[in-house]
Write a protein that holds these residues in place. Structure first.
Motif, PDB file in Angstrom:
ATOM      1  N   TYR A  68       5.423  -2.646   8.483  1.00  0.00           N
ATOM      2  CA  TYR A  68       6.779  -2.911   8.996  1.00  0.00           C
ATOM      3  C   TYR A  68       7.642  -1.643   8.770  1.00  0.00           C
ATOM      4  CZ  TYR A  68       5.423  -7.725   7.326  1.00  0.00           C
ATOM      5  OH  TYR A  68       4.728  -8.773   7.065  1.00  0.00           O
ATOM      6  N   LYS A  69       8.459  -1.509   9.853  1.00  0.00           N
ATOM      7  CA  LYS A  69       9.437  -0.475  10.287  1.00  0.00           C
ATOM      8  C   LYS A  69      10.834  -0.834  10.429  1.00  0.00           C
ATOM      9  CE  LYS A  69       5.884   2.547  12.375  1.00  0.00           C
ATOM     10  NZ  LYS A  69       5.485   3.119  13.539  1.00  0.00           N
ATOM     11  N   GLY A  70      11.872   0.191   9.999  1.00  0.00           N
ATOM     12  CA  GLY A  70      13.252  -0.339  10.187  1.00  0.00           C
ATOM     13  C   GLY A  70      14.051   0.758   9.705  1.00  0.00           C
ATOM     14  N   ASN A  71      15.539   0.443   9.847  1.00  0.00           N
ATOM     15  CA  ASN A  71      16.411   1.352   9.360  1.00  0.00           C
ATOM     16  C   ASN A  71      17.242   0.439   8.237  1.00  0.00           C
ATOM     17  OD1 ASN A  71      16.199   3.061  11.336  1.00  0.00           O
ATOM     18  ND2 ASN A  71      17.212   1.961  12.773  1.00  0.00           N
ATOM     19  N   ARG A  90       0.727  -1.145   0.056  1.00  0.00           N
ATOM     20  CA  ARG A  90      -0.196   0.223  -0.150  1.00  0.00           C
ATOM     21  C   ARG A  90       0.917   1.102   0.170  1.00  0.00           C
ATOM     22  NH1 ARG A  90      -4.731  -0.530   4.358  1.00  0.00           N
ATOM     23  NH2 ARG A  90      -4.530   1.669   4.155  1.00  0.00           N
ATOM     24  N   SER A  91       1.909   1.280   0.650  1.00  0.00           N
ATOM     25  CA  SER A  91       2.727   2.265   0.844  1.00  0.00           C
ATOM     26  C   SER A  91       4.223   2.063   1.226  1.00  0.00           C
ATOM     27  CB  SER A  91       2.369   3.398   1.770  1.00  0.00           C
ATOM     28  OG  SER A  91       2.375   3.077   2.964  1.00  0.00           O
ATOM     29  N   PHE A  92       5.259   2.651   0.783  1.00  0.00           N
ATOM     30  CA  PHE A  92       6.608   2.227   0.986  1.00  0.00           C
ATOM     31  C   PHE A  92       7.470   3.840   1.120  1.00  0.00           C
ATOM     32  CE2 PHE A  92      11.065   1.005  -0.354  1.00  0.00           C
ATOM     33  CZ  PHE A  92      11.419   0.523   0.791  1.00  0.00           C
ATOM     34  N   ARG A  93       7.561   4.106   2.426  1.00  0.00           N
ATOM     35  CA  ARG A  93       8.191   5.773   2.609  1.00  0.00           C
ATOM     36  C   ARG A  93       9.567   5.599   3.025  1.00  0.00           C
ATOM     37  NH1 ARG A  93       3.570   8.431   5.630  1.00  0.00           N
ATOM     38  NH2 ARG A  93       3.487   6.246   6.660  1.00  0.00           N
ATOM     39  N   ILE A  94      10.376   6.491   2.687  1.00  0.00           N
ATOM     40  CA  ILE A  94      11.902   6.618   3.323  1.00  0.00           C
ATOM     41  C   ILE A  94      11.943   8.057   3.847  1.00  0.00           C
ATOM     42  CG2 ILE A  94      14.460   6.352   2.889  1.00  0.00           C
ATOM     43  CD1 ILE A  94      12.853   3.800   2.130  1.00  0.00           C
ATOM     44  N   PHE A  95      12.674   8.107   5.043  1.00  0.00           N
ATOM     45  CA  PHE A  95      12.718   9.183   5.786  1.00  0.00           C
ATOM     46  C   PHE A  95      14.207   9.223   5.934  1.00  0.00           C
ATOM     47  CE2 PHE A  95       8.775   8.137   6.825  1.00  0.00           C
ATOM     48  CZ  PHE A  95       7.860   8.946   6.510  1.00  0.00           C
ATOM     49  N   GLU A 152      12.913  14.195   7.113  1.00  0.00           N
ATOM     50  CA  GLU A 152      12.636  14.526   5.866  1.00  0.00           C
ATOM     51  C   GLU A 152      12.156  13.451   5.116  1.00  0.00           C
ATOM     52  OE1 GLU A 152      14.363  16.725   1.938  1.00  0.00           O
ATOM     53  OE2 GLU A 152      15.438  16.393   3.570  1.00  0.00           O
ATOM     54  N   LEU A 153      11.087  13.332   4.302  1.00  0.00           N
ATOM     55  CA  LEU A 153      10.478  12.449   3.411  1.00  0.00           C
ATOM     56  C   LEU A 153      11.452  12.471   2.225  1.00  0.00           C
ATOM     57  CD1 LEU A 153       8.483   9.951   2.781  1.00  0.00           C
ATOM     58  CD2 LEU A 153       7.150  11.838   1.989  1.00  0.00           C
ATOM     59  N   VAL A 154      12.107  11.293   1.816  1.00  0.00           N
ATOM     60  CA  VAL A 154      13.166  11.494   0.823  1.00  0.00           C
ATOM     61  C   VAL A 154      12.328  10.598  -0.251  1.00  0.00           C
ATOM     62  CG1 VAL A 154      14.910  12.226   1.810  1.00  0.00           C
ATOM     63  CG2 VAL A 154      14.692   9.833   1.428  1.00  0.00           C
ATOM     64  N   PHE A 155      11.463   9.545   0.016  1.00  0.00           N
ATOM     65  CA  PHE A 155      10.943   8.629  -0.931  1.00  0.00           C
ATOM     66  C   PHE A 155       9.635   8.257  -0.713  1.00  0.00           C
ATOM     67  CE2 PHE A 155      10.493   4.269  -2.490  1.00  0.00           C
ATOM     68  CZ  PHE A 155      10.591   4.561  -4.036  1.00  0.00           C
ATOM     69  N   GLU A 156       8.838   7.868  -1.774  1.00  0.00           N
ATOM     70  CA  GLU A 156       7.460   7.346  -1.457  1.00  0.00           C
ATOM     71  C   GLU A 156       6.831   6.752  -2.736  1.00  0.00           C
ATOM     72  OE1 GLU A 156       3.168   8.393   0.799  1.00  0.00           O
ATOM     73  OE2 GLU A 156       4.330  10.107  -0.132  1.00  0.00           O
ATOM     74  N   LYS A 157       6.205   5.428  -2.597  1.00  0.00           N
ATOM     75  CA  LYS A 157       5.515   4.713  -3.417  1.00  0.00           C
ATOM     76  C   LYS A 157       4.193   4.234  -2.919  1.00  0.00           C
ATOM     77  CE  LYS A 157       8.331   5.393  -7.306  1.00  0.00           C
ATOM     78  NZ  LYS A 157       7.647   5.816  -8.638  1.00  0.00           N
ATOM     79  N   THR A 158       3.255   4.298  -3.928  1.00  0.00           N
ATOM     80  CA  THR A 158       1.817   3.677  -3.042  1.00  0.00           C
ATOM     81  C   THR A 158       1.458   2.654  -4.060  1.00  0.00           C
ATOM     82  OG1 THR A 158       0.536   5.316  -4.119  1.00  0.00           O
ATOM     83  CG2 THR A 158       1.517   5.638  -1.748  1.00  0.00           C
ATOM     84  N   ASN A 159       0.569   1.645  -3.484  1.00  0.00           N
ATOM     85  CA  ASN A 159      -0.056   0.589  -4.123  1.00  0.00           C
ATOM     86  C   ASN A 159       0.510   0.041  -5.172  1.00  0.00           C
ATOM     87  OD1 ASN A 159      -2.425   1.096  -2.524  1.00  0.00           O
ATOM     88  ND2 ASN A 159      -2.972   2.936  -3.700  1.00  0.00           N
ATOM     89  N   PHE A 160       1.470  -0.849  -5.252  1.00  0.00           N
ATOM     90  CA  PHE A 160       2.420  -1.473  -5.944  1.00  0.00           C
ATOM     91  C   PHE A 160       2.564  -3.227  -5.720  1.00  0.00           C
ATOM     92  CE2 PHE A 160       5.162   0.762  -3.170  1.00  0.00           C
ATOM     93  CZ  PHE A 160       6.195  -0.103  -2.957  1.00  0.00           C
ATOM     94  N   PRO A 161       3.129  -3.673  -6.561  1.00  0.00           N
ATOM     95  CA  PRO A 161       3.213  -5.085  -6.131  1.00  0.00           C
ATOM     96  C   PRO A 161       4.822  -5.241  -5.597  1.00  0.00           C
ATOM     97  CG  PRO A 161       3.808  -4.787  -8.701  1.00  0.00           C
ATOM     98  CD  PRO A 161       3.205  -3.528  -8.035  1.00  0.00           C
ATOM     99  N   TYR A 164      19.060   5.859   6.944  1.00  0.00           N
ATOM    100  CA  TYR A 164      17.589   6.256   6.711  1.00  0.00           C
ATOM    101  C   TYR A 164      16.436   5.287   7.466  1.00  0.00           C
ATOM    102  CZ  TYR A 164      19.996   9.040   3.128  1.00  0.00           C
ATOM    103  OH  TYR A 164      20.749   9.907   2.562  1.00  0.00           O
ATOM    104  N   VAL A 165      15.315   5.862   7.788  1.00  0.00           N
ATOM    105  CA  VAL A 165      14.206   5.201   8.223  1.00  0.00           C
ATOM    106  C   VAL A 165      13.186   4.738   7.137  1.00  0.00           C
ATOM    107  CG1 VAL A 165      12.321   5.159   9.911  1.00  0.00           C
ATOM    108  CG2 VAL A 165      14.585   6.353  10.511  1.00  0.00           C
ATOM    109  N   TYR A 166      12.640   3.416   7.214  1.00  0.00           N
ATOM    110  CA  TYR A 166      11.708   3.277   6.236  1.00  0.00           C
ATOM    111  C   TYR A 166      10.403   2.761   7.003  1.00  0.00           C
ATOM    112  CZ  TYR A 166      12.679  -1.797   7.208  1.00  0.00           C
ATOM    113  OH  TYR A 166      12.918  -3.005   7.813  1.00  0.00           O
ATOM    114  N   MET A 167       9.129   2.853   6.519  1.00  0.00           N
ATOM    115  CA  MET A 167       8.126   2.410   6.634  1.00  0.00           C
ATOM    116  C   MET A 167       7.299   1.683   5.346  1.00  0.00           C
ATOM    117  SD  MET A 167       6.680   5.519   9.367  1.00  0.00           S
ATOM    118  CE  MET A 167       5.282   4.323   9.785  1.00  0.00           C
ATOM    119  N   ALA A 168       6.842   0.604   5.744  1.00  0.00           N
ATOM    120  CA  ALA A 168       6.025   0.063   4.599  1.00  0.00           C
ATOM    121  C   ALA A 168       4.667  -0.815   5.254  1.00  0.00           C
ATOM    122  CB  ALA A 168       6.863  -1.405   4.110  1.00  0.00           C
TER     123      ALA A 168
END
Length: 640
Positions: free
Chosen positions: A632-635, A575-580, A585-594, A616-620
């Protein structure tokens, strides 16, 4: 009160017509020449509490107060009214109640009887004549005559059967005596009482006379009792087509109507209709004299006089079996049957016959009284043997039903055994036996003449048993091989439903790709065409270990570990993949992909250039194939 003379006379007649089928109670008509079964009373009249009161006590008949007059006696007419002291209908005796002696006297006679429980046309007729002088006193002091009928059980007087005459200045239907102008009289009149409503009840007929309460004026009454159990009657002469109707005597008016009161036919005690109407029942409304008795509606029917031939219903008989034809007879008619063949007696209403074959008989019924004739016909069919055919043998699978069918000329059927049948007494029951069964059906003709029997076998094949195993719990992204067990084979076909995510839907052991919770049903068919089913459910779950995101990557363009992406199995969607950055600061974001697609990964660039080497910190947020959502959260470390 000297110089004031009051004469009060009542004559009441109740007559029993001899020769009637329903006789009157014993000696209610005084025809024994005595007061047998009657109770006599004597007493006095007075005014008490502004009310006329008559006080009497039982006593033997008192000469001069309870006097019997035989027809043809020396005294034949009343001295004031000059009418016969015996009613003009042939009655042998009449009673005078009271006398012409002053003294506030009162007299009474009563007769108690029970109306038969099943009485038809229960009635009583009495006749009366009245004579008195009006002294002009207050009404409560005046002479009076009372005729009443008492319901003994309820101790209440019948309304229409209870009447009272009180001496007044003017009385309808009375005449002035030619002997003494102060005397008024009324000659013989009749009262008819319909007692049908009192069947089974005990009633008491009661007559009372009373002088004036001051003691200077007197009265007396003659009493005789009349016809019992009479009603309107009818006679029909079919030779001239004339109908004659007669009402009961004793009424002032008679009004005749047709059966539904739509047509007024005439008046008078006797009615003659020439020609006779088509209707069979006539109504007559009878209206009494001056309130004595009740208005009533009676019926007269000419049906009993007309012959109504009834040979009986057309019927079927067994060969050689005796049968009684016709209907119960009536001694007012004669009977003649034709032809005479095979009948025991052609002159009775219900002859007995034994017919070898079909026959038609005619009965002619003749009225002895009127000579009227009527005819009727009945047909006799001699029953023949019946036949029963049944459907061919049937084959069903265990648990199925089949319609059995018996046909032929039978009118009733009986199947046995009754086991597995919807009904055992119809031609086409539904059979559902669990094992192979032979059914027997017997057909009956309905007249206990003939039967016929048939058989049908229902073969029951066992249905296959299939066990696809217990329900299981599997992780999404895995596979599960279905391994059913069977019995009652061999199995010739398989069908799995639904076919979703199965390697095949017509094989015995398909492999399921586990994605969502699902229930699979296996339908198997054996070589006999019988079907069995079973089902099992796969419940799914999604683990954290099903998603993999590296903790470091090197976006240096060497083709190795250049992109940070979401990897996993059993995952339907990211549904979403974001990098901080470490500064948030949000440096990357994609949504709704396989998942597992580098095209949707981060190539390490921040605002178009490769970012600094740091953590960097990611959230998926991912959606598993069973529609569950995990976060899912992690570094991750960007290396150069």
């Amino acid at each position: 009160m000297k110089g004031i003379f009051t004469l009060f006379v009542f004559i009441v007649y109740i007559h029993h017509a001899c020769g009637q089928a329903n006789t009157c109670p014993a000696n209610i008509d005084f025809e024994s020449g005595s007061f047998t079964n009657w109770q006599c009373y004597t007493g006095f009249t007075s005014v008490s509490n502004n009310k006329n009161t008559i006080t009497v006590s039982p006593s033997p008949p008192v000469t001069g107060r309870h006097t019997l007059y035989a027809k043809g006696a020396a005294t034949t007419v009343d001295p004031y009214g000059l009418f016969p002291i015996n009613p003009p209908d042939g009655s042998g005796y009449a009673v005078r109640l009271g006398n012409n002696i002053n003294g506030s006297e009162a007299e009474r006679i009563t007769y108690q009887f029970t109306v038969p429980t099943n009485s038809k046309d229960a009635s009583l007729t009495y006749r009366y004549a009245v004579v008195f002088q009006d002294p002009g006193h207050d009404q409560i002091e005046q002479p009076r005559f009372i005729a009443r009928m008492l319901d003994v059980q309820t101790n209440s007087y019948l309304t229409c059967a209870s009447s009272e005459y009180i001496a007044t200045a003017s009385l309808p239907g009375f005449q002035v005596s030619s002997v003494d102008a102060s005397v008024k009289f009324k000659t013989w009149s009749s009262v008819f009482l319909n007692l049908d409503a009192y069947a089974g009840k005990t009633l008491q007929l009661e007559f009372t006379t009373a002088d004036c309460t001051r003691g200077a004026h007197w009265g007396y009454a003659y009493i005789d009792v009349g016809e019992c159990n009479v009603t309107a009657s009818a006679h029909y002469d079919c030779k001239v087509n004339i109908a004659s109707f007669k009402g009961p005597g004793g009424f002032q008016e008679y009004k005749w109507y047709d059966d539904n009161f739509k047509t007024y036919l005439g008046t008078g005690e006797n009615l003659v209709l020439d020609p006779a109407p088509e209707i069979h029942t006539i109504n007559v409304v009878v209206i009494p004299y001056n309130g004595f008795g009740c208005s009533d509606t009676l019926q007269a029917s000419i049906n009993p006089i007309l012959p109504l031939a009834n040979a009986g219903n057309d019927t079927l008989v067994c060969p050689g079996k005796q049968i009684t034809i016709g209907t119960p007879g009536d001694n007012r008619f004669t009977y003649a049957w034709s032809p005479a063949s095979f009948l025991s007696d052609t002159t009775v209403a219900q002859p007995v016959g034994t017919m070898p074959g079909p026959a038609t008989y005619i009965v002619t019924v003749t009225s002895i009284e009127s000579g009227c004739v009527d005819k009727d016909t009945m047909n006799i069919t001699v029953f023949q043997p019946i036949d029963v055919t049944v459907s061919p043998d049937q084959t069903i699978c265990e648990g199925q039903t089949v319609n059995l069918q018996a046909q032929g000329s039978a009118v009733q059927y009986s199947w046995s055994p009754g086991y597995g049948l919807s009904r055992s007494n119809i031609a086409n029951p539904v059979a559902a036996p669990t094992t192979t069964t032979t059914y027997r059906v017997v057909g009956f003709d309905g007249h206990q003449c003939f039967t016929d029997t048939g058989f049908v076998k229902v073969n029951v094949n066992p249905k296959p048993r299939v066990d696809v195993g217990p329900d299981v719990v599997q992780a999404t992204g895995t596979t599960y091989t279905l391994a059913p067990k069977t019995q009652n084979g061999p199995i010739v076909s398989w069908k799995w439903t639904p076919a979703n995510d199965l390697s095949c839907d017509t094989c015995s052991a398909p492999v399921a790709s586990v994605k969502k919770s699902i229930t699979y049903r296996a339908t198997v068919t054996n070589q006999n065409g019988c079907v069995g089913t079973d089902s099992m459910s796969i419940k799914t779950f999604c683990l954290n270990t099903q998603v993999f995101i590296p903790n470091a990557f090197t976006p240096d363009g060497d083709g190795l570990n250049d992109v940070l992406m979401v990897r996993g199995k059993g995952i339907a969607l990211v549904r979403s993949f974001r990098i901080f950055s470490r500064w948030g600061e949000l440096v990357f974001e994609k949504t709704n992909f396989p998942p597992n697609d580098p095209a949707f990964g981060w190539d390490g660039k921040v605002r178009g250039v490769t970012g600094p080497a740091e953590v960097y910190v990611y959230m998926a947020d991912v959606v598993c194939e069973n529609d569950l959502i995990n976060t899912y959260k992690g570094n991750v470390t960007l290396l150069k």
